[in-house]
Write a protein that holds these residues in place. Sequence first.
Motif, PDB file in Angstrom:
ATOM      1  N   SER A  45     -15.225 -10.838   1.120  1.00  0.00           N
ATOM      2  CA  SER A  45     -15.872  -9.882   2.020  1.00  0.00           C
ATOM      3  C   SER A  45     -15.363 -10.159   3.418  1.00  0.00           C
ATOM      4  CB  SER A  45     -17.386 -10.057   1.980  1.00  0.00           C
ATOM      5  OG  SER A  45     -17.733 -11.319   2.499  1.00  0.00           O
ATOM      6  N   GLY A  46     -15.485  -9.154   4.281  1.00  0.00           N
ATOM      7  CA  GLY A  46     -15.060  -9.371   5.654  1.00  0.00           C
ATOM      8  C   GLY A  46     -14.621  -8.086   6.309  1.00  0.00           C
ATOM      9  N   PRO A  47     -14.290  -8.190   7.600  1.00  0.00           N
ATOM     10  CA  PRO A  47     -13.923  -6.999   8.358  1.00  0.00           C
ATOM     11  C   PRO A  47     -12.527  -6.479   8.029  1.00  0.00           C
ATOM     12  CG  PRO A  47     -13.804  -8.943   9.747  1.00  0.00           C
ATOM     13  CD  PRO A  47     -14.342  -9.395   8.428  1.00  0.00           C
ATOM     14  N   MET A  48     -12.391  -5.159   8.022  1.00  0.00           N
ATOM     15  CA  MET A  48     -11.118  -4.473   7.812  1.00  0.00           C
ATOM     16  C   MET A  48     -10.932  -3.519   8.990  1.00  0.00           C
ATOM     17  SD  MET A  48     -10.366  -5.631   4.769  1.00  0.00           S
ATOM     18  CE  MET A  48     -11.359  -6.720   3.753  1.00  0.00           C
ATOM     19  N   PHE A  49      -9.687  -3.109   9.242  1.00  0.00           N
ATOM     20  CA  PHE A  49      -9.403  -2.318  10.443  1.00  0.00           C
ATOM     21  C   PHE A  49      -8.525  -1.119  10.105  1.00  0.00           C
ATOM     22  CE2 PHE A  49     -10.061  -6.750  11.254  1.00  0.00           C
ATOM     23  CZ  PHE A  49     -10.957  -6.766  12.302  1.00  0.00           C
ATOM     24  N   ARG A  50      -9.000   0.064  10.445  1.00  0.00           N
ATOM     25  CA  ARG A  50      -8.178   1.266  10.238  1.00  0.00           C
ATOM     26  C   ARG A  50      -8.380   2.196  11.434  1.00  0.00           C
ATOM     27  NH1 ARG A  50      -9.205   2.742   3.764  1.00  0.00           N
ATOM     28  NH2 ARG A  50      -8.992   0.579   3.071  1.00  0.00           N
ATOM     29  N   THR A 102      -0.192  -7.185  11.359  1.00  0.00           N
ATOM     30  CA  THR A 102      -1.116  -6.072  11.138  1.00  0.00           C
ATOM     31  C   THR A 102      -2.499  -6.613  10.809  1.00  0.00           C
ATOM     32  OG1 THR A 102       0.619  -4.537  10.435  1.00  0.00           O
ATOM     33  CG2 THR A 102      -1.593  -4.078   9.638  1.00  0.00           C
ATOM     34  N   LEU A 103      -3.519  -6.048  11.470  1.00  0.00           N
ATOM     35  CA  LEU A 103      -4.895  -6.377  11.112  1.00  0.00           C
ATOM     36  C   LEU A 103      -5.154  -5.748   9.752  1.00  0.00           C
ATOM     37  CD1 LEU A 103      -6.898  -5.674  14.406  1.00  0.00           C
ATOM     38  CD2 LEU A 103      -5.761  -7.775  13.666  1.00  0.00           C
ATOM     39  N   ARG A 104      -5.723  -6.503   8.840  1.00  0.00           N
ATOM     40  CA  ARG A 104      -5.799  -5.996   7.461  1.00  0.00           C
ATOM     41  C   ARG A 104      -6.620  -4.712   7.366  1.00  0.00           C
ATOM     42  NH1 ARG A 104      -9.824 -10.730   5.046  1.00  0.00           N
ATOM     43  NH2 ARG A 104     -11.642 -10.063   6.221  1.00  0.00           N
ATOM     44  N   PRO A 105      -6.042  -3.660   6.748  1.00  0.00           N
ATOM     45  CA  PRO A 105      -6.809  -2.441   6.527  1.00  0.00           C
ATOM     46  C   PRO A 105      -7.597  -2.489   5.227  1.00  0.00           C
ATOM     47  CG  PRO A 105      -4.486  -2.053   6.077  1.00  0.00           C
ATOM     48  CD  PRO A 105      -4.611  -3.493   6.462  1.00  0.00           C
ATOM     49  N   GLU A 106      -7.331  -3.483   4.382  1.00  0.00           N
ATOM     50  CA  GLU A 106      -7.997  -3.626   3.092  1.00  0.00           C
ATOM     51  C   GLU A 106      -7.736  -5.039   2.588  1.00  0.00           C
ATOM     52  OE1 GLU A 106      -6.207  -2.786  -0.478  1.00  0.00           O
ATOM     53  OE2 GLU A 106      -4.705  -4.061   0.471  1.00  0.00           O
ATOM     54  N   GLY A 107      -8.372  -5.409   1.476  1.00  0.00           N
ATOM     55  CA  GLY A 107      -8.306  -6.806   1.057  1.00  0.00           C
ATOM     56  C   GLY A 107      -7.320  -7.138  -0.052  1.00  0.00           C
ATOM     57  N   THR A 108      -6.954  -6.141  -0.850  1.00  0.00           N
ATOM     58  CA  THR A 108      -6.165  -6.424  -2.048  1.00  0.00           C
ATOM     59  C   THR A 108      -4.805  -7.050  -1.720  1.00  0.00           C
ATOM     60  OG1 THR A 108      -7.207  -4.484  -2.983  1.00  0.00           O
ATOM     61  CG2 THR A 108      -5.384  -5.414  -4.228  1.00  0.00           C
ATOM     62  N   ALA A 109      -4.100  -6.462  -0.739  1.00  0.00           N
ATOM     63  CA  ALA A 109      -2.750  -6.930  -0.425  1.00  0.00           C
ATOM     64  C   ALA A 109      -2.772  -8.403   0.000  1.00  0.00           C
ATOM     65  CB  ALA A 109      -2.129  -6.062   0.664  1.00  0.00           C
ATOM     66  N   GLY A 110      -3.754  -8.784   0.809  1.00  0.00           N
ATOM     67  CA  GLY A 110      -3.841 -10.169   1.277  1.00  0.00           C
ATOM     68  C   GLY A 110      -4.126 -11.134   0.136  1.00  0.00           C
ATOM     69  N   MET A 152       0.816  -1.207   0.000  1.00  0.00           N
ATOM     70  CA  MET A 152       0.000   0.000   0.000  1.00  0.00           C
ATOM     71  C   MET A 152       0.852   1.260   0.000  1.00  0.00           C
ATOM     72  SD  MET A 152      -2.681  -1.458   2.735  1.00  0.00           S
ATOM     73  CE  MET A 152      -3.619   0.026   2.970  1.00  0.00           C
ATOM     74  N   GLY A 153       2.146   1.117   0.284  1.00  0.00           N
ATOM     75  CA  GLY A 153       3.029   2.278   0.280  1.00  0.00           C
ATOM     76  C   GLY A 153       3.206   2.812   1.676  1.00  0.00           C
ATOM     77  N   GLU A 154       4.463   2.992   2.056  1.00  0.00           N
ATOM     78  CA  GLU A 154       4.774   3.481   3.407  1.00  0.00           C
ATOM     79  C   GLU A 154       4.141   4.840   3.674  1.00  0.00           C
ATOM     80  OE1 GLU A 154       6.491   1.907   5.658  1.00  0.00           O
ATOM     81  OE2 GLU A 154       7.545   0.344   4.562  1.00  0.00           O
ATOM     82  N   THR A 155       3.967   5.613   2.583  1.00  0.00           N
ATOM     83  CA  THR A 155       3.528   6.992   2.797  1.00  0.00           C
ATOM     84  C   THR A 155       2.013   7.128   2.755  1.00  0.00           C
ATOM     85  OG1 THR A 155       3.773   7.389   0.435  1.00  0.00           O
ATOM     86  CG2 THR A 155       5.614   8.032   1.867  1.00  0.00           C
ATOM     87  N   SER A 156       1.292   6.070   2.406  1.00  0.00           N
ATOM     88  CA  SER A 156      -0.163   6.206   2.403  1.00  0.00           C
ATOM     89  C   SER A 156      -0.638   6.282   3.849  1.00  0.00           C
ATOM     90  CB  SER A 156      -0.805   5.023   1.674  1.00  0.00           C
ATOM     91  OG  SER A 156      -0.695   3.866   2.455  1.00  0.00           O
ATOM     92  N   ASP A 157      -1.653   7.116   4.098  1.00  0.00           N
ATOM     93  CA  ASP A 157      -2.167   7.260   5.461  1.00  0.00           C
ATOM     94  C   ASP A 157      -2.577   5.918   6.034  1.00  0.00           C
ATOM     95  OD1 ASP A 157      -1.749   9.911   5.500  1.00  0.00           O
ATOM     96  OD2 ASP A 157      -3.849  10.508   5.269  1.00  0.00           O
ATOM     97  N   ALA A 158      -3.185   5.098   5.161  1.00  0.00           N
ATOM     98  CA  ALA A 158      -3.703   3.811   5.633  1.00  0.00           C
ATOM     99  C   ALA A 158      -2.601   2.981   6.277  1.00  0.00           C
ATOM    100  CB  ALA A 158      -4.365   3.054   4.490  1.00  0.00           C
ATOM    101  N   SER A 212       0.765   4.480   7.182  1.00  0.00           N
ATOM    102  CA  SER A 212       1.633   5.225   8.096  1.00  0.00           C
ATOM    103  C   SER A 212       0.938   5.592   9.398  1.00  0.00           C
ATOM    104  CB  SER A 212       2.190   6.467   7.404  1.00  0.00           C
ATOM    105  OG  SER A 212       1.142   7.322   7.029  1.00  0.00           O
ATOM    106  N   LYS A 213      -0.389   5.816   9.364  1.00  0.00           N
ATOM    107  CA  LYS A 213      -1.050   6.284  10.587  1.00  0.00           C
ATOM    108  C   LYS A 213      -2.187   5.393  11.068  1.00  0.00           C
ATOM    109  CE  LYS A 213      -0.601  11.072   9.000  1.00  0.00           C
ATOM    110  NZ  LYS A 213      -1.466  11.980   8.248  1.00  0.00           N
ATOM    111  N   GLU A 214      -2.680   4.522  10.203  1.00  0.00           N
ATOM    112  CA  GLU A 214      -3.976   3.928  10.531  1.00  0.00           C
ATOM    113  C   GLU A 214      -3.979   2.438  10.804  1.00  0.00           C
ATOM    114  OE1 GLU A 214      -6.246   5.068   7.156  1.00  0.00           O
ATOM    115  OE2 GLU A 214      -6.190   7.196   7.676  1.00  0.00           O
ATOM    116  N   THR A 215      -2.807   1.793  10.769  1.00  0.00           N
ATOM    117  CA  THR A 215      -2.864   0.339  10.931  1.00  0.00           C
ATOM    118  C   THR A 215      -2.904  -0.076  12.402  1.00  0.00           C
ATOM    119  OG1 THR A 215      -0.479   0.313  10.695  1.00  0.00           O
ATOM    120  CG2 THR A 215      -1.764  -0.350   8.776  1.00  0.00           C
ATOM    121  N   TYR A 216      -3.540  -1.180  12.652  1.00  0.00           N
ATOM    122  CA  TYR A 216      -3.468  -1.847  13.957  1.00  0.00           C
ATOM    123  C   TYR A 216      -2.325  -2.853  13.849  1.00  0.00           C
ATOM    124  CZ  TYR A 216      -7.871   0.040  15.660  1.00  0.00           C
ATOM    125  OH  TYR A 216      -8.859   0.874  16.104  1.00  0.00           O
ATOM    126  N   THR A 217      -1.174  -2.481  14.382  1.00  0.00           N
ATOM    127  CA  THR A 217       0.020  -3.311  14.245  1.00  0.00           C
ATOM    128  C   THR A 217       0.530  -3.684  15.629  1.00  0.00           C
ATOM    129  OG1 THR A 217       0.598  -2.338  12.129  1.00  0.00           O
ATOM    130  CG2 THR A 217       2.405  -3.286  13.375  1.00  0.00           C
TER     131      THR A 217
END
Length: 425
Positions: free
Chosen positions: A115-120, A86-94, A63-69, A71-76
Amino acid sequence: MENQSSSKPKTVASPRGTQDFLGTEAERKNLIIERARKVGRLYGYQAVETPIFEFSEVFHRSMGETSDAVSKETYTFLDRGGDSITLRPEGTAGVVRALISNGWAQHLPMKLFYSGPMFRYERPQKGRYRQFDQLGVESLGTQDPLADVECMALAWQIIEDLGLQNQAKLEINSLGDRTSRDAHREALVKYFLPLQSQLSPDSQARLTRNPLRILDSKDINDRKLLENCPRLEDHLTETSRTFFAQVQAGLAALNIPFTLNSRLVRGLDYYTHTVFEITTEALGAQGTLLAGGRYDGLVSQLGGPEVAGVGFAAGVERLSLLATQVAAPTLSLLAVMPADPASQIPALALTQELRNASFACELLLSGNMGKRFAKAAKLNAKAALILGESEIANTTVAVKWLATGEQAAVPRAELQAWLKNKLNA
Ligand code: HAM
C-alpha cells in the motif's frame, strides 16, 4: 500598488489534485488498508514495500509507452545525477522490478501485499487525484486460472469486509493470450483503416500505435464506430477460451457474483487473459474501486525470467468515500484535573501512570474547575479524576463520573483495577 500586495503574506496553497486529511478521515484510510492487509494474510499474502520513485524506464517498459498513465500522466524529472526518475503511478511495475533486482524469482510462488501513495498527473475530480493511495496485491509465479479466481475472491472479500458488497459489482473479461490479441489487433486495423478519417485524432494515433486502446475511447463518434467492430472474444484461441472458462467456473463455485463485460480492456498494456474491475455507481464518474488482471509477460519484458503474475489494486480514497462507517473503536477517556498549582506535577505523574496502563487520559490544566468540566464534557470524557492537597495527603483520587455526577474517593493502589471494572461495566 503591486509591491504592497506582493508583500502581504499569501495563503499557501496545495498543488491541484492533492488532499490533506485530518483525524477520522486520515485514520479511516489507514484502517481500510489494515483491514485489507488482514484479509490478505488469510490468503497467504506477505508485505512488500518498494520505493515511491523508480528509474522512468521501469514504467515505460512495463505499462506501455502508449498508455495514458505513462504518456501523459507521469511525474518525471531528472535528478541531480542526471537520471530520469518517475514517481510511481502504480505498484505492479515496482514490485516486478524488485523481484528481478533481488532475485526473488528463486522463491516463487510469492504473494505480496502493498500500500502507499501513487502519482498521476490527471484532471482532478471527485475520486480522482494526482496523489492517491492504493492497496494492492501481486501473486507471482502461478500460471493456473485458479490463481486468478483466488485473487478475485480476495478482492471481493475485502469489499465485503468493508461492507460495500451491495454497492459494488465485479466485472470480468479475457484479453486472451498474445496470439488471440494479435489476431484481434489485425482485425481491428483492417476494420478501422477505411474509417480512419472519421476517428477522433486520439484514436487515429492509436490505430497505428495501439489499436486496442481505441476500444477505450470516450469520443461519441468513436463509440458509434465501435458498435460493429471486431470483438476480441471472436478471436480468442482455444487455450484462452479454456482458461477463461475455468476462471468463470471457479468464481461460480465460490458463489462470487460477477458479470462479463467484453468492453473491459483496462488502460495499462501489460495484461493478458483475465482482467477485472470492481465498480460502483455510488461515486459518479470515478466508479472503479479496484482493478487488476493477469500479466504473464511482464517480468520477462522488464528483463527477468518468464514468471506468471496476477494482481489488483484498489483506490483507498475511493473505498474511504464509501466505507464511512469504518472507524477506530472509541476509547473511554479520563480527564485528570489538578485542584491547585501544587498538584500539577502529581497530576501529570498520575496521567502518565494511567496512560502506561493503557487508559486514555487528558490532563486538563487551564481555566477554573467549571471550565475544565465543560472541556471534559466536550471531549466526551467518562470521568474526571481530581487530585488536590487532601487527595495527595490521603493517597486517594477523587473520581467523578460525568454522566451521573456520582463521586468516589478511590485509594491510589486500587485505582487502576477500580477504573477498569467501572469502565467495563
Ligand atoms: P489501475 O486501474 O490503474 O490499476 O488503478 C487501480 C485503482 O487505483 C483504480 O481502480 C482506482 O480505484 C485507483 N486509482 C487510479 N487512479 C487514481 C486516481 N488518479 N485517483 C484516485 N484513485 C485512483 C493499477 O494500478 C494496476 N497496477 C493494478 C494491478 C495490480 N494489476 C495487476 N496488479
